[in-house]
Scaffold this motif. Structure first.
Motif, PDB file in Angstrom:
ATOM      1  N   SER A 199       2.821   1.162  14.399  1.00  0.00           N
ATOM      2  CA  SER A 199       2.690   2.465  15.051  1.00  0.00           C
ATOM      3  C   SER A 199       3.348   3.571  14.242  1.00  0.00           C
ATOM      4  O   SER A 199       4.142   4.366  14.753  1.00  0.00           O
ATOM      5  CB  SER A 199       3.297   2.414  16.465  1.00  0.00           C
ATOM      6  OG  SER A 199       2.718   1.395  17.229  1.00  0.00           O
ATOM      7  N   VAL A 200       3.014   3.632  12.956  1.00  0.00           N
ATOM      8  CA  VAL A 200       3.688   4.576  12.074  1.00  0.00           C
ATOM      9  C   VAL A 200       3.220   6.005  12.318  1.00  0.00           C
ATOM     10  O   VAL A 200       2.093   6.257  12.759  1.00  0.00           O
ATOM     11  CB  VAL A 200       3.486   4.205  10.595  1.00  0.00           C
ATOM     12  CG1 VAL A 200       4.131   2.849  10.290  1.00  0.00           C
ATOM     13  CG2 VAL A 200       2.003   4.215  10.215  1.00  0.00           C
ATOM     14  N   THR A 201       4.119   6.936  12.021  1.00  0.00           N
ATOM     15  CA  THR A 201       3.833   8.368  12.067  1.00  0.00           C
ATOM     16  C   THR A 201       4.280   8.980  10.744  1.00  0.00           C
ATOM     17  O   THR A 201       4.864   8.293   9.893  1.00  0.00           O
ATOM     18  CB  THR A 201       4.574   9.048  13.221  1.00  0.00           C
ATOM     19  OG1 THR A 201       5.983   9.056  12.925  1.00  0.00           O
ATOM     20  CG2 THR A 201       4.331   8.345  14.550  1.00  0.00           C
ATOM     21  N   ALA A 202       4.075  10.271  10.608  1.00  0.00           N
ATOM     22  CA  ALA A 202       4.486  10.961   9.381  1.00  0.00           C
ATOM     23  C   ALA A 202       5.988  10.820   9.132  1.00  0.00           C
ATOM     24  O   ALA A 202       6.439  10.845   7.989  1.00  0.00           O
ATOM     25  CB  ALA A 202       4.097  12.437   9.466  1.00  0.00           C
ATOM     26  N   THR A 208       9.475   1.615  -3.271  1.00  0.00           N
ATOM     27  CA  THR A 208       8.051   1.935  -3.241  1.00  0.00           C
ATOM     28  C   THR A 208       7.802   3.027  -2.214  1.00  0.00           C
ATOM     29  O   THR A 208       8.309   2.955  -1.093  1.00  0.00           O
ATOM     30  CB  THR A 208       7.195   0.683  -2.932  1.00  0.00           C
ATOM     31  OG1 THR A 208       5.810   0.997  -3.086  1.00  0.00           O
ATOM     32  CG2 THR A 208       7.437   0.153  -1.526  1.00  0.00           C
ATOM     33  N   LEU A 209       7.066   4.046  -2.618  1.00  0.00           N
ATOM     34  CA  LEU A 209       6.790   5.176  -1.730  1.00  0.00           C
ATOM     35  C   LEU A 209       5.610   4.844  -0.821  1.00  0.00           C
ATOM     36  O   LEU A 209       4.540   4.449  -1.297  1.00  0.00           O
ATOM     37  CB  LEU A 209       6.473   6.426  -2.547  1.00  0.00           C
ATOM     38  CG  LEU A 209       6.006   7.663  -1.744  1.00  0.00           C
ATOM     39  CD1 LEU A 209       7.101   8.142  -0.796  1.00  0.00           C
ATOM     40  CD2 LEU A 209       5.570   8.781  -2.679  1.00  0.00           C
ATOM     41  N   VAL A 210       5.821   5.018   0.470  1.00  0.00           N
ATOM     42  CA  VAL A 210       4.756   4.862   1.449  1.00  0.00           C
ATOM     43  C   VAL A 210       4.558   6.196   2.148  1.00  0.00           C
ATOM     44  O   VAL A 210       5.500   6.759   2.720  1.00  0.00           O
ATOM     45  CB  VAL A 210       5.080   3.764   2.477  1.00  0.00           C
ATOM     46  CG1 VAL A 210       3.956   3.654   3.494  1.00  0.00           C
ATOM     47  CG2 VAL A 210       5.310   2.428   1.779  1.00  0.00           C
ATOM     48  N   THR A 211       3.338   6.690   2.092  1.00  0.00           N
ATOM     49  CA  THR A 211       2.980   7.952   2.746  1.00  0.00           C
ATOM     50  C   THR A 211       2.114   7.648   3.954  1.00  0.00           C
ATOM     51  O   THR A 211       1.142   6.885   3.857  1.00  0.00           O
ATOM     52  CB  THR A 211       2.226   8.868   1.775  1.00  0.00           C
ATOM     53  OG1 THR A 211       3.054   9.130   0.638  1.00  0.00           O
ATOM     54  CG2 THR A 211       1.872  10.190   2.444  1.00  0.00           C
ATOM     55  N   VAL A 212       2.476   8.226   5.098  1.00  0.00           N
ATOM     56  CA  VAL A 212       1.669   8.073   6.307  1.00  0.00           C
ATOM     57  C   VAL A 212       0.841   9.330   6.471  1.00  0.00           C
ATOM     58  O   VAL A 212       1.370  10.423   6.704  1.00  0.00           O
ATOM     59  CB  VAL A 212       2.547   7.841   7.548  1.00  0.00           C
ATOM     60  CG1 VAL A 212       1.675   7.728   8.795  1.00  0.00           C
ATOM     61  CG2 VAL A 212       3.390   6.591   7.362  1.00  0.00           C
ATOM     62  N   SER A 213      -0.468   9.182   6.309  1.00  0.00           N
ATOM     63  CA  SER A 213      -1.360  10.329   6.373  1.00  0.00           C
ATOM     64  C   SER A 213      -2.791   9.847   6.599  1.00  0.00           C
ATOM     65  O   SER A 213      -3.165   8.749   6.169  1.00  0.00           O
ATOM     66  CB  SER A 213      -1.295  11.134   5.076  1.00  0.00           C
ATOM     67  OG  SER A 213      -2.243  12.186   5.085  1.00  0.00           O
ATOM     68  N   SER A 214      -3.567  10.681   7.272  1.00  0.00           N
ATOM     69  CA  SER A 214      -4.964  10.327   7.496  1.00  0.00           C
ATOM     70  C   SER A 214      -5.829  10.809   6.337  1.00  0.00           C
ATOM     71  O   SER A 214      -7.029  10.522   6.303  1.00  0.00           O
ATOM     72  CB  SER A 214      -5.462  10.954   8.806  1.00  0.00           C
ATOM     73  OG  SER A 214      -5.230  12.351   8.797  1.00  0.00           O
ATOM     74  N   PRO A 255       0.826  -1.220   0.000  1.00  0.00           N
ATOM     75  CA  PRO A 255       0.000   0.000   0.000  1.00  0.00           C
ATOM     76  C   PRO A 255       0.853   1.261   0.000  1.00  0.00           C
ATOM     77  O   PRO A 255       1.859   1.332   0.700  1.00  0.00           O
ATOM     78  CB  PRO A 255      -0.796  -0.133   1.305  1.00  0.00           C
ATOM     79  CG  PRO A 255      -0.754  -1.574   1.653  1.00  0.00           C
ATOM     80  CD  PRO A 255       0.556  -2.080   1.142  1.00  0.00           C
ATOM     81  N   GLY A 256       0.418   2.242  -0.770  1.00  0.00           N
ATOM     82  CA  GLY A 256       1.162   3.492  -0.834  1.00  0.00           C
ATOM     83  C   GLY A 256       0.738   4.490   0.230  1.00  0.00           C
ATOM     84  O   GLY A 256       1.396   5.516   0.411  1.00  0.00           O
ATOM     85  N   LEU A 257      -0.356   4.185   0.928  1.00  0.00           N
ATOM     86  CA  LEU A 257      -0.874   5.104   1.943  1.00  0.00           C
ATOM     87  C   LEU A 257      -1.243   4.309   3.195  1.00  0.00           C
ATOM     88  O   LEU A 257      -1.954   3.307   3.118  1.00  0.00           O
ATOM     89  CB  LEU A 257      -2.103   5.835   1.407  1.00  0.00           C
ATOM     90  CG  LEU A 257      -2.752   6.867   2.328  1.00  0.00           C
ATOM     91  CD1 LEU A 257      -1.795   8.024   2.599  1.00  0.00           C
ATOM     92  CD2 LEU A 257      -4.050   7.378   1.708  1.00  0.00           C
ATOM     93  N   VAL A 258      -0.728   4.756   4.330  1.00  0.00           N
ATOM     94  CA  VAL A 258      -1.006   4.116   5.613  1.00  0.00           C
ATOM     95  C   VAL A 258      -1.435   5.200   6.606  1.00  0.00           C
ATOM     96  O   VAL A 258      -0.842   6.288   6.625  1.00  0.00           O
ATOM     97  CB  VAL A 258       0.231   3.365   6.152  1.00  0.00           C
ATOM     98  CG1 VAL A 258      -0.074   2.694   7.487  1.00  0.00           C
ATOM     99  CG2 VAL A 258       0.705   2.323   5.142  1.00  0.00           C
ATOM    100  N   LYS A 259      -2.419   4.875   7.414  1.00  0.00           N
ATOM    101  CA  LYS A 259      -2.908   5.859   8.401  1.00  0.00           C
ATOM    102  C   LYS A 259      -1.970   5.923   9.613  1.00  0.00           C
ATOM    103  O   LYS A 259      -1.362   4.910   9.994  1.00  0.00           O
ATOM    104  CB  LYS A 259      -4.315   5.506   8.855  1.00  0.00           C
ATOM    105  CG  LYS A 259      -5.388   5.767   7.816  1.00  0.00           C
ATOM    106  CD  LYS A 259      -6.764   5.448   8.371  1.00  0.00           C
ATOM    107  CE  LYS A 259      -7.895   5.978   7.499  1.00  0.00           C
ATOM    108  NZ  LYS A 259      -7.688   5.890   6.069  1.00  0.00           N
TER     109      LYS A 259
END
Lengths: 110, 118
Positions: B85-88, B112-118, B9-13
């Motif tokens: 427990s990921v953060t930005a 692979t780019l992973v962005t941590v964002s809500s 996944p490229g986006l994780v909360k």
């Protein structure tokens, strides 16, 4: 901050010789060989120099590496426009029990 | 020759778990090799995450050790990364690579780019 210290930027004109430094300590460069990577924009790092001064097949002999004490250097002779990239040094570190990297040097070909 | 391909996944909360896989082709993950994950935050340098031997022995960066799990799936010839427990601050391009000795890594996956964002 990175364990290995590199200048953030370097520049040169086509045909010139440019040197990028990498400073560390006794737990890393002082005890182990150094690796250099070239990273073009938007791509993965590419192995440039390993075991301090060895070139993988396909890397031009314009690229050379050396080490003295706790510092290492990457030299690029006959600078070409396609050499414009970010360059990273790396070495094993006893304190981390893993590899450490420099912060990277952005090379601009003027 | 060995080739590596990351996916996930490229986006994780925030507070979630980042999960990536790295498919190994052109060789067996069970050969006498370690395998490594490295990450690179946007416009920043490279950071070692950890290594795994095909037997399952691991070595993690102490700064991430409490949140990282690296594993191998021999049946699928792939390795995996889980970061909890990921953060930005965990936003980065994640690479898998093969260590050849010390800080000598080759080859590398494309990342692979992973962005941590809500």
């Amino acid at each position: 901050q990175s364990v290995l210290t590199q200048p953030p930027s370097a520049s040169g004109t086509p045909g010139q010789r440019v040197t990028i430094s990498c400073s560390g300590g006794s737990s890393n460069i002082g005890s182990y060989t150094v690796t250099w990577y070239q990273q073009l924009p938007g791509t993965a790092p590419k192995l440039l120099i390993y075991r301090t001064d060895q070139r993988p097949s396909g890397v031009p002999d314009r690229f050379s590496g050396s080490k003295s004490g706790t510092s290492a250097s990457l030299a690029i002779s006959g600078l070409q426009s396609e050499d414009e990239a970010d360059y990273y040094c790396a070495a094993w570190d006893d304190n981390l029990n893993g590899p450490v990297f420099g912060g990277g040097t952005k090379l601009t070909v003027l | 020759q060995v080739q590596l391909q990351e996916s996930g996944p490229g986006l994780v909360k925030p507070a979630g778990t980042l999960s990536l896989t790295c498919a190994v082709s052109g060789g067996s993950i069970s050969s006498d090799n370690w395998w490594t994950w490295v990450r690179q935050p946007p416009a920043k340098g490279l950071e070692w995450i950890g290594d795994i031997y095909h037997s399952g022995t691991t070595n993690y960066n102490p700064s991430l050790k409490s949140r990282v799990t690296i594993s191998v799936d021999k049946s699928k010839n792939q390795l995996s990364l889980r970061l909890s427990s990921v953060t930005a601050a965990d936003t980065a391009v994640y690479y898998c690579t093969r260590p050849r000795g010390g800080a000598w890594f080759d080859p590398w996956g494309q990342g692979t780019l992973v962005t941590v964002s809500s």
